[in-house]
Scaffold this motif. Structure first.
Motif, PDB file in Angstrom:
ATOM      1  N   PRO A 172      51.754  -1.976 -45.426  1.00 12.20           N
ATOM      2  CA  PRO A 172      50.923  -1.896 -44.205  1.00 12.20           C
ATOM      3  C   PRO A 172      50.880  -3.232 -43.480  1.00 12.20           C
ATOM      4  O   PRO A 172      50.957  -4.302 -44.082  1.00 12.20           O
ATOM      5  N   ILE A 173      50.732  -3.162 -42.177  1.00 16.17           N
ATOM      6  CA  ILE A 173      50.590  -4.355 -41.356  1.00 16.17           C
ATOM      7  C   ILE A 173      49.144  -4.814 -41.439  1.00 16.17           C
ATOM      8  O   ILE A 173      48.217  -4.040 -41.207  1.00 16.17           O
ATOM      9  N   VAL A 174      48.945  -6.101 -41.773  1.00 10.98           N
ATOM     10  CA  VAL A 174      47.607  -6.644 -41.972  1.00 10.98           C
ATOM     11  C   VAL A 174      47.276  -7.591 -40.838  1.00 10.98           C
ATOM     12  O   VAL A 174      48.053  -8.497 -40.533  1.00 10.98           O
ATOM     13  N   GLY A 175      46.108  -7.421 -40.221  1.00  9.99           N
ATOM     14  CA  GLY A 175      45.581  -8.372 -39.239  1.00  9.99           C
ATOM     15  C   GLY A 175      46.504  -8.551 -38.054  1.00  9.99           C
ATOM     16  O   GLY A 175      47.160  -7.635 -37.574  1.00  9.99           O
ATOM     17  N   ASP A 176      46.554  -9.792 -37.580  1.00  9.24           N
ATOM     18  CA  ASP A 176      47.347 -10.143 -36.405  1.00  9.24           C
ATOM     19  C   ASP A 176      48.706 -10.678 -36.778  1.00  9.24           C
ATOM     20  O   ASP A 176      49.360 -11.328 -35.984  1.00  9.24           O
ATOM     21  N   ALA A 177      49.154 -10.444 -38.031  1.00  7.98           N
ATOM     22  CA  ALA A 177      50.457 -10.958 -38.438  1.00  7.98           C
ATOM     23  C   ALA A 177      51.570 -10.277 -37.664  1.00  7.98           C
ATOM     24  O   ALA A 177      52.649 -10.816 -37.507  1.00  7.98           O
ATOM     25  N   GLN A 178      51.324  -9.053 -37.180  1.00  7.36           N
ATOM     26  CA  GLN A 178      52.333  -8.333 -36.428  1.00  7.36           C
ATOM     27  C   GLN A 178      51.790  -8.105 -35.014  1.00  7.36           C
ATOM     28  O   GLN A 178      50.615  -8.351 -34.705  1.00  7.36           O
ATOM     29  N   THR A 179      52.633  -7.589 -34.143  1.00 11.08           N
ATOM     30  CA  THR A 179      52.197  -7.310 -32.784  1.00 11.08           C
ATOM     31  C   THR A 179      51.288  -6.091 -32.774  1.00 11.08           C
ATOM     32  O   THR A 179      51.270  -5.280 -33.697  1.00 11.08           O
ATOM     33  N   SER A 180      50.536  -5.961 -31.727  1.00 13.24           N
ATOM     34  CA  SER A 180      49.597  -4.858 -31.615  1.00 13.24           C
ATOM     35  C   SER A 180      50.335  -3.553 -31.349  1.00 13.24           C
ATOM     36  O   SER A 180      51.504  -3.524 -30.950  1.00 13.24           O
ATOM     37  N   GLU A 181      49.611  -2.450 -31.529  1.00 11.94           N
ATOM     38  CA  GLU A 181      50.212  -1.137 -31.320  1.00 11.94           C
ATOM     39  C   GLU A 181      50.588  -0.937 -29.858  1.00 11.94           C
ATOM     40  O   GLU A 181      51.629  -0.357 -29.549  1.00 11.94           O
ATOM     41  N   ASP A 182      49.745  -1.445 -28.933  1.00 10.82           N
ATOM     42  CA  ASP A 182      50.060  -1.295 -27.507  1.00 10.82           C
ATOM     43  C   ASP A 182      51.336  -2.024 -27.140  1.00 10.82           C
ATOM     44  O   ASP A 182      52.152  -1.530 -26.353  1.00 10.82           O
ATOM     45  N   GLN A 183      51.547  -3.220 -27.741  1.00  8.83           N
ATOM     46  CA  GLN A 183      52.768  -3.968 -27.460  1.00  8.83           C
ATOM     47  C   GLN A 183      53.986  -3.231 -27.996  1.00  8.83           C
ATOM     48  O   GLN A 183      55.031  -3.207 -27.354  1.00  8.83           O
ATOM     49  N   ARG A 184      53.843  -2.631 -29.168  1.00  9.19           N
ATOM     50  CA  ARG A 184      54.993  -1.911 -29.731  1.00  9.19           C
ATOM     51  C   ARG A 184      55.324  -0.679 -28.898  1.00  9.19           C
ATOM     52  O   ARG A 184      56.491  -0.359 -28.655  1.00  9.19           O
ATOM     53  N   LEU A 185      54.302   0.068 -28.445  1.00  5.51           N
ATOM     54  CA  LEU A 185      54.566   1.253 -27.639  1.00  5.51           C
ATOM     55  C   LEU A 185      55.159   0.879 -26.286  1.00  5.51           C
ATOM     56  O   LEU A 185      56.008   1.582 -25.752  1.00  5.51           O
ATOM     57  N   ALA A 186      54.717  -0.274 -25.734  1.00  7.37           N
ATOM     58  CA  ALA A 186      55.228  -0.700 -24.433  1.00  7.37           C
ATOM     59  C   ALA A 186      56.674  -1.143 -24.514  1.00  7.37           C
ATOM     60  O   ALA A 186      57.446  -0.971 -23.566  1.00  7.37           O
ATOM     61  N   SER A 187      57.067  -1.724 -25.652  1.00  3.43           N
ATOM     62  CA  SER A 187      58.427  -2.245 -25.780  1.00  3.43           C
ATOM     63  C   SER A 187      59.391  -1.246 -26.386  1.00  3.43           C
ATOM     64  O   SER A 187      60.582  -1.504 -26.431  1.00  3.43           O
ATOM     65  N   GLY A 188      58.902  -0.101 -26.872  1.00  2.00           N
ATOM     66  CA  GLY A 188      59.796   0.898 -27.441  1.00  2.00           C
ATOM     67  C   GLY A 188      60.157   0.616 -28.867  1.00  2.00           C
ATOM     68  O   GLY A 188      59.699  -0.330 -29.493  1.00  2.00           O
ATOM     69  N   MET A 189      61.021   1.489 -29.436  1.00  2.00           N
ATOM     70  CA  MET A 189      61.478   1.360 -30.820  1.00  2.00           C
ATOM     71  C   MET A 189      60.286   1.248 -31.778  1.00  2.00           C
ATOM     72  O   MET A 189      60.190   0.338 -32.581  1.00  2.00           O
ATOM     73  N   GLU A 190      59.358   2.173 -31.662  1.00  5.90           N
ATOM     74  CA  GLU A 190      58.148   2.125 -32.473  1.00  5.90           C
ATOM     75  C   GLU A 190      58.490   2.265 -33.954  1.00  5.90           C
ATOM     76  O   GLU A 190      59.298   3.101 -34.349  1.00  5.90           O
ATOM     77  N   PHE A 191      57.877   1.443 -34.793  1.00  5.49           N
ATOM     78  CA  PHE A 191      58.121   1.539 -36.220  1.00  5.49           C
ATOM     79  C   PHE A 191      56.832   1.771 -36.998  1.00  5.49           C
ATOM     80  O   PHE A 191      56.789   1.582 -38.203  1.00  5.49           O
ATOM     81  N   GLY A 192      55.750   2.210 -36.302  1.00  2.00           N
ATOM     82  CA  GLY A 192      54.545   2.608 -36.999  1.00  2.00           C
ATOM     83  C   GLY A 192      53.700   1.439 -37.442  1.00  2.00           C
ATOM     84  O   GLY A 192      53.817   0.324 -36.959  1.00  2.00           O
ATOM     85  N   GLU A 193      52.813   1.717 -38.396  1.00  6.45           N
ATOM     86  CA  GLU A 193      51.852   0.735 -38.864  1.00  6.45           C
ATOM     87  C   GLU A 193      52.307   0.052 -40.138  1.00  6.45           C
ATOM     88  O   GLU A 193      51.482  -0.441 -40.900  1.00  6.45           O
ATOM     89  N   SER A 194      53.582   0.019 -40.410  1.00  2.94           N
ATOM     90  CA  SER A 194      54.099  -0.620 -41.624  1.00  2.94           C
ATOM     91  C   SER A 194      55.303  -1.476 -41.274  1.00  2.94           C
ATOM     92  O   SER A 194      55.863  -1.374 -40.182  1.00  2.94           O
ATOM     93  N   THR A 195      55.695  -2.328 -42.216  1.00  6.41           N
ATOM     94  CA  THR A 195      56.814  -3.233 -42.003  1.00  6.41           C
ATOM     95  C   THR A 195      57.598  -3.372 -43.293  1.00  6.41           C
ATOM     96  O   THR A 195      57.041  -3.238 -44.393  1.00  6.41           O
ATOM     97  N   PHE A 196      58.873  -3.641 -43.170  1.00  3.10           N
ATOM     98  CA  PHE A 196      59.739  -3.892 -44.311  1.00  3.10           C
ATOM     99  C   PHE A 196      59.972  -5.383 -44.532  1.00  3.10           C
ATOM    100  O   PHE A 196      60.806  -5.748 -45.346  1.00  3.10           O
ATOM    101  N   LEU A 197      59.252  -6.220 -43.806  1.00  3.36           N
ATOM    102  CA  LEU A 197      59.452  -7.669 -43.885  1.00  3.36           C
ATOM    103  C   LEU A 197      58.219  -8.333 -44.471  1.00  3.36           C
ATOM    104  O   LEU A 197      57.087  -8.004 -44.114  1.00  3.36           O
ATOM    105  N   SER A 198      58.468  -9.284 -45.360  1.00  2.00           N
ATOM    106  CA  SER A 198      57.408 -10.086 -45.963  1.00  2.00           C
ATOM    107  C   SER A 198      57.729 -11.558 -45.711  1.00  2.00           C
ATOM    108  O   SER A 198      58.839 -12.013 -45.976  1.00  2.00           O
ATOM    109  N   VAL A 199      56.750 -12.307 -45.194  1.00  2.00           N
ATOM    110  CA  VAL A 199      56.948 -13.717 -44.869  1.00  2.00           C
ATOM    111  C   VAL A 199      56.817 -14.545 -46.139  1.00  2.00           C
ATOM    112  O   VAL A 199      55.756 -14.567 -46.773  1.00  2.00           O
ATOM    113  N   LEU A 200      57.884 -15.237 -46.527  1.00  2.00           N
ATOM    114  CA  LEU A 200      57.863 -16.120 -47.689  1.00  2.00           C
ATOM    115  C   LEU A 200      57.435 -17.531 -47.319  1.00  2.00           C
ATOM    116  O   LEU A 200      56.736 -18.190 -48.089  1.00  2.00           O
TER     117      LEU A 200
END
Length: 684
Positions: A336-364
């Motif tokens: 799951p996407i936590v806090g402000d680490a990712q872009t907001s849902e409105d930004q994702r819908l505006a830019s297209g290629m929606e990938f939902g409320e989860s991510t496959f990337l972890s910041v090391l």
């Protein structure tokens, strides 16, 4: 790892000699996959080629070259055994005027380097075309030249060309052929290179060994391979793709798929900071030399990438000019996407290629980048200069104004910088101030802790053996316990490097039912000292028993409520404590006598802090300064303790530091008073 420059130069003079106009899209660079040449586009209508010396050996550049290098250079008439890595650059004219991107195609080594160009014509149409680079003749064999079909030039039907691609295309990426065809290409190249030199090469057919290109547009991704006759188009939501890198991992099992085919994967970064992966899937049907389908998946959000690099083990390095660079790990399952680490849902819908409320990337890890700094301002610190008192004569008012002006100047010198850094989704407000940065290596959650000190088991020990922790109303001690050796054959170096564990221990001579104000080692008599609110305790390092104590009631038996509020000491045996009410007392520890009272002094206000650190370094037993540091062989002889000549004391509600003498002739006499926030110093 150290970096070594093998070749460098300036091409400005070459541009002046050709009289060309600098390219509107900026300089473009591409390197041949067989490391034969470098192509650069810096001036309109021209490509500059830098040949790479195939006999250059970086390991022998500083010494005598090997026999293979000598023989190879002798065949070409060279006498130097250390030739430069880059040959003399040459310029070739091209028909295409506005180049947007260029790259070298994946092709067998038997062919000349195949340079692919993405260009735009006068009507705004974009096209892809390829030319052959003939380094021996220092010329470019254009696509339109069909007469030259020998000497490593592909046949006209195999030369890459694609007209009218997506109008928003930004750059092209060479796609390698499948692994099976790559091995066949290497074998064919070897057979061509071992053939008779007298025979004239004929037009070569490598249609099943030629790689294609991936054309990245704003509305679609296109794969094209003229030699294989394959074109695949993948529509995407409007997005500007900025960076790309090939995914290569020897331990990756995702490349092979059932049926004998293989996958080629690329990582893409777009203008919003999203990381995508595009898969070019191929099967064994039809030869398996070209992709049969394209798939695009979004992995997650990161910094806006200026460069992408895939690292083995499923990690990605994102280099960013618009924010902090990042080291990411690709996860097998989304989180799951936590806090402000990712872009907001409105930004994702505006830019297209929606990938939902989860991510496959972890910041090391993240690497701070302040640029680009769009705007900045200087913010004064919270310390303000002392205000002048009302009344008094004119001379005191003038002195107060001068002190205020000097304090204001010092305040501006200590200003902090607030910057508006980054751009787009990576924009942030940064606070910059002068100081020392700290990197956290490990942390332990210990609530309620007030202070900590490190103690050595003996004064001469090299490392600390105790960690004393002060809490409200109690003191706890953690001791370093060495781990028992399981094998008897370990050498001394391994024993020194072996670590230990921390566990709670007891020092019988310490008062564990009180808060500790100061703890330290004392060289004289090899003692430990603990100062609490109620007393001063000296503890023997060997027996860990208390050998001497002092309490405020020893000074005044009638004052049973007297308490120690602040304390400090040093390894020489000097102790200074402050009692409630502003009384300062000086003690010293002597080998034969123990704890001895020296002098006392009364301050105007309550004491807030005390420091007894000496102002000069100690000396070792051989009378050499301890400032000389030997990294390879660190000295195990501890420096002799140094006596402090002064003590620094601060008072509550008083922006001054008092320097008191500890000399035997005038103990606790005030030598200097420094006003904080101004440069005035009053000697008394």
């Amino acid at each position: 790892y150290p970096l070594q420059t093998h070749a460098s130069g300036v091409l400005r003079e070459y541009g002046r000699s050709t009289g060309g106009r600098e390219a509107e899209c900026g300089p473009l660079v591409a390197v041949d996959h067989w490391n034969r040449c470098i192509a650069m586009h810096m001036f309109d209508g021209m490509v500059t080629v830098l040949p790479i010396n195939q006999y250059y050996d970086p390991t022998q550049i500083d010494g005598a070259a090997g026999s293979g290098l000598k023989q190879g250079m002798a065949k070409r008439g060279h006498t130097s055994v250390t030739p430069p890595v880059l040959g003399e650059p040459f310029h070739v004219r091209i028909e295409e005027r506005t180049l947007l991107s260029l790259c070298f195609l994946h092709a067998p080594m038997a062919l000349l380097p195949q340079l692919a160009l993405l260009h735009q014509d006068s009507r705004g149409m974009q096209h892809v075309i390829s030319h052959s680079v003939d380094m021996r003749k220092k010329d470019l064999i254009l696509y339109s030249n069909t007469s030259k079909t020998a000497g490593g030039v592909p046949s006209p039907s195999q030369r890459l060309k694609k007209s009218r691609v997506d109008g928003g295309s930004g750059f092209i990426i060479p796609v390698p052929p499948p692994p099976s065809t790559s091995a066949a290409a290497a074998a064919a190249s070897a057979s061509v290179s071992t053939s008779s030199s007298s025979a004239t090469p004929k037009a070569l057919s490598f249609s099943h060994m030629m790689g294609g290109v991936l054309i990245l547009g704003q509305r679609q991704i296109t794969y094209h391979n003229t030699a294989a006759g394959v074109t695949k188009v993948l529509p995407i939501s409007p997005s500007l793709l900025l960076t790309c890198c090939l995914v290569e991992d020897e331990n990756d099992s995702m490349g092979a798929i059932p049926g004998g085919g293989s996958n080629v994967r690329f990582l893409l970064g777009d203008e919003t900071g999203r990381i995508h992966v595009v898969l070019l899937m191929s099967s064994s049907e039809g030869g398996g030399n070209a992709p049969t389908s394209l798939h695009l998946d979004t992995l997650g959000q990161a910094s806006i990438s200026s460069s992408l690099t895939y690292l083995p083990g499923g990690m990605i390095f994102v280099g960013s000019q618009f924010g902090d660079s990042q080291l990411l790990r690709i996860l097998d399952e989304p989180i799951p996407i936590v806090g402000d680490a990712q872009t907001s849902e409105d930004q994702r819908l505006a830019s297209g290629m929606e990938f939902g409320e989860s991510t496959f990337l972890s910041v090391l890890d993240e690497y701070v980048n302040l640029g680009p700094i769009v705007d900045f301002d200087l913010v004064p610190t919270a310390h303000s200069p002392p205000s002048s008192a009302s009344g008094g004569d004119s001379s005191s008012a003038i002195a107060a104004d001068a002190a205020a002006a000097q304090g204001s100047a010092l305040q501006h010198r200590q200003s902090q910088v607030v910057t508006a850094s980054g751009s787009s989704t990576n924009g942030s407000i940064r606070l910059i101030r002068n100081g020392i940065g700290m990197n956290e290596c490990a942390s332990v959650d210990i609530p309620g802790i007030k202070n900590m000190w490190g103690l050595r088991r003996k004064w001469a020990d090299k490392d600390d053996g105790y960690l004393v922790q002060s809490f409200v109303g109690e003191t706890r001690i953690l001791g370093v316990t060495e781990e028992e050796e399981e094998e008897d054959g370990e050498n001394e170096e391994d024993e020194e490097d072996g670590g230990g564990t921390l566990e709670e221990v007891m020092i019988p001579g310490f008062d564990s039912s009180s808060s500790t104000l100061f703890v330290g080692n004392i060289a004289g008599g090899d003692l430990l000292v603990q100062i609490t609110e109620r007393e001063i305790r000296l503890v023997n390092c060997i027996t860990l028993q208390c050998v001497s104590t002092w309490s405020p009631t020893d000074l005044d038996p009638d004052n049973s409520g007297a308490m120690i509020t602040v304390a400090s000491g040093n390894e020489f045996g000097q102790l200074v404590v402050a009692l409630r009410g502003g009384m300062v007392l000086h003690f010293k520890v002597e080998d034969a006598i123990g704890l001895t009272f020296v002098e006392k002094s009364m301050m105007e206000r309550e004491v807030s802090c005390i420091d007894l650190n000496p102002l000069r370094s100690g000396v070792t037993s051989d009378n050499t300064s301890s400032d000389a540091m030997d990294i390879d062989e660190p000295s195990k002889v501890r420096c002799a303790p140094v006596k402090s000549e002064v003590a620094a004391i601060g008072l509550w509600d008083d922006f001054t530091v008092r320097i008191l003498s500890l000399h035997q002739s005038m103990p606790l006499k005030e030598l200097l008073r420094v006003h904080l926030g101004s440069s005035d110093e009053d000697e008394e």
